[in-house]
Design a protein around this motif. Structure first.
Motif, PDB file in Angstrom:
ATOM      1  N   ALA A 447       0.831  -1.214   0.000  1.00  0.00           N
ATOM      2  CA  ALA A 447       0.000   0.000   0.000  1.00  0.00           C
ATOM      3  C   ALA A 447       0.858   1.253   0.000  1.00  0.00           C
ATOM      4  O   ALA A 447       2.043   1.210   0.324  1.00  0.00           O
ATOM      5  N   THR A 448       0.243   2.373  -0.359  1.00  0.00           N
ATOM      6  CA  THR A 448       0.948   3.650  -0.262  1.00  0.00           C
ATOM      7  C   THR A 448       0.244   4.554   0.737  1.00  0.00           C
ATOM      8  O   THR A 448      -0.971   4.441   0.960  1.00  0.00           O
ATOM      9  N   GLU A 449       1.048   5.429   1.321  1.00  0.00           N
ATOM     10  CA  GLU A 449       0.543   6.352   2.336  1.00  0.00           C
ATOM     11  C   GLU A 449      -0.696   7.089   1.827  1.00  0.00           C
ATOM     12  O   GLU A 449      -0.711   7.560   0.687  1.00  0.00           O
ATOM     13  N   GLY A 450      -1.716   7.162   2.655  1.00  0.00           N
ATOM     14  CA  GLY A 450      -2.876   8.001   2.346  1.00  0.00           C
ATOM     15  C   GLY A 450      -3.938   7.341   1.495  1.00  0.00           C
ATOM     16  O   GLY A 450      -4.932   7.973   1.158  1.00  0.00           O
ATOM     17  N   GLN A 451      -3.780   6.056   1.176  1.00  0.00           N
ATOM     18  CA  GLN A 451      -4.803   5.462   0.308  1.00  0.00           C
ATOM     19  C   GLN A 451      -6.048   5.025   1.062  1.00  0.00           C
ATOM     20  O   GLN A 451      -7.077   4.730   0.452  1.00  0.00           O
ATOM     21  N   GLY A 452      -5.983   5.010   2.401  1.00  0.00           N
ATOM     22  CA  GLY A 452      -7.183   4.720   3.187  1.00  0.00           C
ATOM     23  C   GLY A 452      -8.155   5.887   3.113  1.00  0.00           C
ATOM     24  O   GLY A 452      -7.757   7.022   2.882  1.00  0.00           O
ATOM     25  N   GLN A 453      -9.433   5.578   3.298  1.00  0.00           N
ATOM     26  CA  GLN A 453     -10.457   6.639   3.245  1.00  0.00           C
ATOM     27  C   GLN A 453     -11.233   6.674   4.547  1.00  0.00           C
ATOM     28  O   GLN A 453     -11.523   5.616   5.129  1.00  0.00           O
ATOM     29  N   PHE A 454     -11.620   7.876   4.956  1.00  0.00           N
ATOM     30  CA  PHE A 454     -12.537   8.006   6.093  1.00  0.00           C
ATOM     31  C   PHE A 454     -13.878   7.383   5.719  1.00  0.00           C
ATOM     32  O   PHE A 454     -14.355   7.577   4.607  1.00  0.00           O
ATOM     33  N   PHE A 455     -14.479   6.627   6.631  1.00  0.00           N
ATOM     34  CA  PHE A 455     -15.831   6.129   6.350  1.00  0.00           C
ATOM     35  C   PHE A 455     -16.816   6.597   7.413  1.00  0.00           C
ATOM     36  O   PHE A 455     -16.557   6.545   8.608  1.00  0.00           O
ATOM     37  N   ALA A 456     -17.949   7.114   6.893  1.00  0.00           N
ATOM     38  CA  ALA A 456     -19.029   7.554   7.781  1.00  0.00           C
ATOM     39  C   ALA A 456     -19.772   6.330   8.268  1.00  0.00           C
ATOM     40  O   ALA A 456     -19.885   5.334   7.553  1.00  0.00           O
ATOM     41  N   ARG A 457     -20.279   6.392   9.498  1.00  0.00           N
ATOM     42  CA  ARG A 457     -20.952   5.234  10.076  1.00  0.00           C
ATOM     43  C   ARG A 457     -22.429   5.527  10.373  1.00  0.00           C
ATOM     44  O   ARG A 457     -22.816   6.686  10.561  1.00  0.00           O
ATOM     45  N   ALA A 458     -23.197   4.463  10.416  1.00  0.00           N
ATOM     46  CA  ALA A 458     -24.643   4.562  10.669  1.00  0.00           C
ATOM     47  C   ALA A 458     -24.894   4.469  12.179  1.00  0.00           C
ATOM     48  O   ALA A 458     -23.983   4.172  12.947  1.00  0.00           O
ATOM     49  N   PRO A 459     -26.137   4.694  12.607  1.00  0.00           N
ATOM     50  CA  PRO A 459     -26.455   4.511  14.032  1.00  0.00           C
ATOM     51  C   PRO A 459     -26.213   3.078  14.488  1.00  0.00           C
ATOM     52  O   PRO A 459     -26.190   2.150  13.677  1.00  0.00           O
ATOM     53  N   VAL A 460     -26.071   2.919  15.809  1.00  0.00           N
ATOM     54  CA  VAL A 460     -25.889   1.586  16.396  1.00  0.00           C
ATOM     55  C   VAL A 460     -27.088   0.690  16.029  1.00  0.00           C
ATOM     56  O   VAL A 460     -28.228   1.149  15.993  1.00  0.00           O
ATOM     57  N   ASP A 461     -26.781  -0.567  15.742  1.00  0.00           N
ATOM     58  CA  ASP A 461     -27.820  -1.544  15.391  1.00  0.00           C
ATOM     59  C   ASP A 461     -28.360  -2.160  16.690  1.00  0.00           C
ATOM     60  O   ASP A 461     -27.663  -2.945  17.337  1.00  0.00           O
ATOM     61  N   LEU A 462     -29.588  -1.803  17.055  1.00  0.00           N
ATOM     62  CA  LEU A 462     -30.140  -2.245  18.345  1.00  0.00           C
ATOM     63  C   LEU A 462     -31.099  -3.424  18.217  1.00  0.00           C
ATOM     64  O   LEU A 462     -31.806  -3.744  19.179  1.00  0.00           O
ATOM     65  N   ARG A 463     -31.084  -4.065  17.026  1.00  0.00           N
ATOM     66  CA  ARG A 463     -31.963  -5.227  16.885  1.00  0.00           C
ATOM     67  C   ARG A 463     -31.582  -6.292  17.917  1.00  0.00           C
ATOM     68  O   ARG A 463     -30.402  -6.546  18.145  1.00  0.00           O
ATOM     69  N   GLY A 464     -32.583  -6.868  18.557  1.00  0.00           N
ATOM     70  CA  GLY A 464     -32.321  -7.891  19.572  1.00  0.00           C
ATOM     71  C   GLY A 464     -32.111  -7.326  20.964  1.00  0.00           C
ATOM     72  O   GLY A 464     -31.932  -8.070  21.917  1.00  0.00           O
ATOM     73  N   ARG A 465     -32.120  -6.004  21.094  1.00  0.00           N
ATOM     74  CA  ARG A 465     -31.979  -5.376  22.420  1.00  0.00           C
ATOM     75  C   ARG A 465     -33.284  -4.644  22.726  1.00  0.00           C
ATOM     76  O   ARG A 465     -33.524  -3.565  22.180  1.00  0.00           O
TER      77      ARG A 465
END
Ligand code: URP
Ligand code: ZN
Ligand code: ZN
Length: 484
Positions: A447-465
């Motif tokens: 890999a080369t420096e900087g090729q990773g990307q920020f990823f936005a995340r969704a709300p916590v999955d509360l199914r089953g709670r």
């Protein structure tokens, strides 16, 4: 259908099962999973090895100042490289607010730091100063950006929010679908123990373990859970290190609380005896909560095997054994002045595989759940942590029989020691991909420096709670008031 890459002739392992099959990848995503896939511009022969989701490291301190201002040895470049050599395809380190700092400023700071990553990354926010503006404006703004987890501390004077501060954060998090992570140790119990030990001159590294009693963790875990239940908020207990703490988590979780938890390899592999190594060597093993005893190791393995924990995370907190890290406050110093934390982002999964899967304590499917799939669900990584069409091609190919002795140079971090140095582990992640690009192949960084990307995340999955309604928050039982 044409594919950029086809991984063939492997055993695909998911959290739900395993099968002999091939994976077709196009545009960085998994496009097909099937018994036999022909074609592909590049064909990767898995040669009968295990093809699993690349790990998601959900607890790491990278390019982060500690509560007392000490910068970690790893930045996003060395930290992500080390993570990749350890079988991870992405990670979620912490972005820490210093007192007085705005959350917007924290995020801008970590955006600049994260830009060096070779792996996809996101952040959990650490909140140390929950002013009304932070609570009402800045955290909701961070949430909209896809930062959907906020961490708080019940210990360390500079970080401890107190119960009221925790309730404030928990309520805001609940209203936005975020999850609150907590470092649970009773601050006053620790400070009281510190004073008594200091009065008797007991300040060598081994007393670190004595100063942070198991009861301090158990009490704080229980308190954190009751606080979260009061406002019916999702809570994640980080680095559980005690049998009593795990027992409480298990009881409350299976009674429906919106509760999640992790433990870490150091509590399975090491004990407080490591703090008693000659001279100041024990400083290498200072982390909080501290290492415990052999009986705790057995109990935590039992809890891992029986579903108490969502994840096993590294809590990679790398401070070198020199005056930039452990000894930034001096070389012959009492344990409370030694930087807290140890590295482990590259050994987390090899250790879990070797001691877990190879020794028969957990199944390969549980390994996948504990290393990636559950973290993806809990922290809203909607395109990661599973092998299925449409998901990011975040994949690790493991040789389940290869043997390796842990050595510092194989960690590829910026550290001068590994706490697991010399351990023989079975199982090696030979190929690691992030969005279809090979990051590590047979010991080589691709890999080369900087090729990773920020990823936005969704709300916590509360199914089953199912959650919990405190009578005092129930309009049907509290004279009709809506207190949410
Ligand atoms: O000792 C540790 N784990 N240091 C990192 C900071 C924290 O407590 O999470
Ligand atoms: Zn912590
Ligand atoms: Zn930590």
């Amino acid at each position: 259908m044409t594919f950029d890459t086809v991984i063939h002739s492997g055993t695909v392992v998911t959290a739900d099962g395993q099968f002999k099959g091939d994976i077709g990848i196009t545009g960085g995503r998994i496009a097909a999973v099937s018994e036999v896939i022909s074609g592909g511009k590049t064909r990767v022969d898995a040669g009968g090895r295990l093809v699993m989701p690349g790990g998601i490291e959900a607890h790491a301190h990278i390019a982060q100042e500690s509560s007392s201002g000490v910068m970690t040895a790893d930045d996003y470049l060395s930290g992500s490289i080390s993570a990749a050599f350890g079988g991870n395809s992405s990670f979620i380190p912490f972005a820490a607010q210093q007192r007085g700092q705005s959350v917007d400023d924290v995020i801008a700071t970590y955006d600049a730091r994260g830009a060096r990553s070779v792996l996809d990354y996101s952040y959990h926010l650490i909140i140390s100063d929950p002013t009304p503006d932070v609570l009402n404006d800045q955290l909701p703004r961070a949430f909209k950006r896809g930062i959907t987890s906020f961490k708080v501390f019940m210990t360390y004077d500079l970080m401890n929010l107190g119960d009221g501060g925790m309730l404030d954060i928990l309520s805001v998090a609940r209203d936005h679908g975020a999850i609150t992570m907590v470092h649970a140790e009773n601050n006053d119990m620790v400070k009281w123990m510190n004073k008594r030990l200091a009065a008797k001159g007991l300040t060598a590294p081994r007393y670190h373990a004595i100063s942070r009693p198991q009861l301090a963790e158990e009490e704080a875990i229980n308190r954190a859970i009751q606080l979260a239940k009061l406002v019916d908020a999702a809570l994640f207990i980080v680095h559980v290190s005690t049998e009593g703490g795990a027992d409480i988590v298990r009881r409350e979780k299976f009674n429906g609380a919106k509760l999640f938890a992790e433990t870490c390899p150091q509590y399975l592999a090491l004990t407080r005896d490591d703090l008693d190594r000659p001279g100041m060597e024990g400083a290498k093993y200072i982390c909080s909560p501290p290492l415990r005893g052999h009986d705790t190791q057995d109990a935590l393995w039992h809890h891992i095997a029986h579903g108490t924990f969502e994840s096993v995370s590294s809590d990679h907190a790398p401070y070198r054994f020199d005056d930039t890290g452990k000894f930034i406050n001096g070389s012959d110093i009492p344990y409370p002045k030694i930087a807290n934390g140890m590295p482990g982002i590259a050994t987390r999964l090899p250790y879990l595989f070797s001691e877990g899967v190879v020794k028969g304590r957990i199944t390969p499917e549980q390994f996948v759940a504990l290393s990636a799939t559950n973290a993806a669900k809990t922290f809203g990584c909607t395109t990661k942590g599973r092998i299925a069409p449409g998901m990011d091609a975040d994949i690790a190919i493991w040789n389940p029989e290869a043997k390796r002795v842990v050595q510092l140079q194989d960690q590829h971090d910026n550290m001068d020691y590994s706490p697991m140095e010399g351990m023989e582990l079975v199982g090696v992640p030979e190929v690691v991909m992030n969005r279809g690009r090979t990051i590590v192949s047979h010991g080589e960084l691709m890999a080369t420096e900087g090729q990773g990307q920020f990823f936005a995340r969704a709300p916590v999955d509360l199914r089953g709670r199912s959650g919990f309604t405190a009578p005092e928050f129930d309009p049907a039982q509290n004279f009709g008031s809506d207190l949410r």
